[in-house]
Design a protein around this motif. Sequence first.
Motif, mmCIF file in Angstrom:
data_model
loop_
_atom_site.group_PDB
_atom_site.id
_atom_site.type_symbol
_atom_site.label_atom_id
_atom_site.label_comp_id
_atom_site.label_asym_id
_atom_site.label_seq_id
_atom_site.Cartn_x
_atom_site.Cartn_y
_atom_site.Cartn_z
ATOM 1 N N GLN A 178 0.713 -1.437 0.154
ATOM 2 C CA GLN A 178 -0.065 -0.343 -0.309
ATOM 3 C C GLN A 178 0.803 1.956 0.283
ATOM 4 N N LYS A 179 0.602 2.919 -0.917
ATOM 5 C CA LYS A 179 1.260 3.473 -0.581
ATOM 6 C C LYS A 179 1.156 4.829 0.036
ATOM 7 N N THR A 180 1.281 4.398 0.664
ATOM 8 C CA THR A 180 1.731 6.035 2.442
ATOM 9 C C THR A 180 2.278 6.485 2.154
ATOM 10 N N ILE A 181 1.331 7.657 2.864
ATOM 11 C CA ILE A 181 1.686 8.911 3.382
ATOM 12 C C ILE A 181 1.828 9.552 4.612
ATOM 13 N N LEU A 182 3.046 9.823 5.361
ATOM 14 C CA LEU A 182 3.245 10.560 6.272
ATOM 15 C C LEU A 182 3.109 11.882 6.176
ATOM 16 N N MET A 183 1.903 12.571 6.842
ATOM 17 C CA MET A 183 1.027 13.391 6.547
ATOM 18 C C MET A 183 1.148 14.207 7.038
ATOM 19 N N PRO A 184 1.582 15.575 7.555
ATOM 20 C CA PRO A 184 1.942 16.403 8.570
ATOM 21 C C PRO A 184 0.875 16.931 8.722
ATOM 22 N N ILE A 185 -0.215 17.400 10.116
ATOM 23 C CA ILE A 185 -1.012 17.702 10.478
ATOM 24 C C ILE A 185 -0.406 19.040 11.470
ATOM 25 N N PHE A 186 -1.641 20.543 11.518
ATOM 26 C CA PHE A 186 -1.024 21.296 11.470
ATOM 27 C C PHE A 186 -2.259 21.914 12.631
ATOM 28 N N PRO A 187 -1.629 22.594 13.664
ATOM 29 C CA PRO A 187 -2.582 22.942 14.857
ATOM 30 C C PRO A 187 -3.131 24.347 14.780
ATOM 31 N N SER A 189 -5.691 28.093 15.318
ATOM 32 C CA SER A 189 -5.695 28.921 16.296
ATOM 33 C C SER A 189 -5.148 28.594 17.829
ATOM 34 N N GLN A 190 -5.790 28.008 18.712
ATOM 35 C CA GLN A 190 -5.523 27.735 19.891
ATOM 36 C C GLN A 190 -4.604 26.234 20.213
ATOM 37 N N GLY A 191 -3.907 25.533 19.060
ATOM 38 C CA GLY A 191 -2.588 25.433 19.201
ATOM 39 C C GLY A 191 -3.329 23.993 19.065
ATOM 40 N N LEU A 192 -4.319 23.876 19.373
ATOM 41 C CA LEU A 192 -4.144 22.659 19.162
ATOM 42 C C LEU A 192 -4.490 21.492 16.998
ATOM 43 N N TYR A 193 -4.420 20.888 17.584
ATOM 44 C CA TYR A 193 -4.520 19.614 16.409
ATOM 45 C C TYR A 193 -5.453 18.522 16.478
ATOM 46 N N LYS A 194 -6.280 19.416 15.976
ATOM 47 C CA LYS A 194 -7.590 17.796 14.500
ATOM 48 C C LYS A 194 -8.154 17.637 13.863
ATOM 49 N N MET A 195 -8.498 16.856 13.354
ATOM 50 C CA MET A 195 -8.619 16.614 11.373
ATOM 51 C C MET A 195 -9.847 16.869 11.452
ATOM 52 N N GLU A 196 -9.406 18.411 11.212
ATOM 53 C CA GLU A 196 -10.878 19.244 10.666
ATOM 54 C C GLU A 196 -10.199 20.372 9.150
ATOM 55 N N GLY A 197 -10.880 21.201 9.237
ATOM 56 C CA GLY A 197 -10.880 22.022 8.737
ATOM 57 C C GLY A 197 -9.390 21.674 7.128
ATOM 58 N N LEU A 198 -8.654 22.786 6.924
ATOM 59 C CA LEU A 198 -7.600 21.966 6.069
ATOM 60 C C LEU A 198 -6.673 20.570 6.340
ATOM 61 N N ASN A 199 -6.636 20.665 7.209
ATOM 62 C CA ASN A 199 -6.146 19.115 7.790
ATOM 63 C C ASN A 199 -7.122 17.695 7.322
ATOM 64 N N LEU A 200 -8.498 18.247 7.809
ATOM 65 C CA LEU A 200 -9.289 17.053 6.764
ATOM 66 C C LEU A 200 -9.083 17.151 5.084
ATOM 67 N N LYS A 201 -9.466 17.919 4.280
ATOM 68 C CA LYS A 201 -9.042 17.742 3.960
ATOM 69 C C LYS A 201 -8.395 17.761 3.124
ATOM 70 N N ASN A 202 -7.163 17.871 3.123
ATOM 71 C CA ASN A 202 -6.376 17.534 2.940
ATOM 72 C C ASN A 202 -5.639 16.198 2.261
ATOM 73 N N LYS A 203 -6.229 15.176 3.691
ATOM 74 C CA LYS A 203 -6.273 14.130 4.018
ATOM 75 C C LYS A 203 -6.648 13.288 3.190
ATOM 76 N N PRO A 215 -1.336 10.647 9.679
ATOM 77 C CA PRO A 215 -1.910 11.953 10.199
ATOM 78 C C PRO A 215 0.090 12.001 11.330
ATOM 79 N N VAL A 216 0.596 12.577 11.157
ATOM 80 C CA VAL A 216 1.789 13.845 12.558
ATOM 81 C C VAL A 216 1.838 14.900 12.537
ATOM 82 N N GLU A 217 1.657 14.640 14.207
ATOM 83 C CA GLU A 217 1.601 16.296 14.482
ATOM 84 C C GLU A 217 2.732 17.027 14.254
ATOM 85 N N ASP A 218 2.689 18.261 12.913
ATOM 86 C CA ASP A 218 3.821 18.857 12.776
ATOM 87 C C ASP A 218 4.379 19.957 14.021
#
Length: 232
Positions: A178-187, A189-203, A215-218
Amino acid sequence: LVKTEMSEKEGVDIRRVPLEFEGGNIFITRNSKGEKKLLIGSTGFLSSQATYKEVGKDLTENQFKEILKKTFNVDDVIIIGYKDYLGKYHFQPTAAFHIDQMMIPISDGVVAMPKFDPAPIRLEDKELLNYKRQLDRARSIMAWEGFEIIDLEVDYKAVKAFHAPTNGIMYQDRGTGQKTILMPIFPDSQGLYKMEGLNLKNKEAYEKAGLKVIPVEDRAFKYHGNIHCLMI
């Protein structure tokens, strides 16, 4: 080729390359025809050219490409960068100082690249305008070369904060294939890493392209890089 005790003992070729380039600013991939392509940011060419000039020598674009073709045994070299109406390359902008800030090859003939809406940009924000110009040029080059482009999303805040969804690690799982990517996700405005917004769209965009996403918290963005900058 450079011969050393290590190269002879380990059977490893060491090549001395008379050019300047950096790891995150170079990719080797294949197009849909299977041709081997080397992608390199324009800063690599311009920096090499400047160094040659300092010692009284010239370095043309063709000479630069031929050295890279021979060194890396590729079919073609593509310089990724903005060229003005005089045909002169420009240095890459800070937000895209390496091409891994705006692209990642994911399979033969396929690259993932962000789309960037300039609407919120004020005309005086030259850095964002330069990023937009560089990105548009890069997308045009890859399309011209016959690559399919998987669209990712960034906004002006992500660009200025060095939140680059392309700056990840691609690999093929040895067990499953399986082709796999370690994808950086970003915090947020509150500094929290959530799978939403741009993180979710790009995933979702990577998954739609057939990749498994881990996902990897960058946190490297604080130092103007991401996880691809930390690994080889």
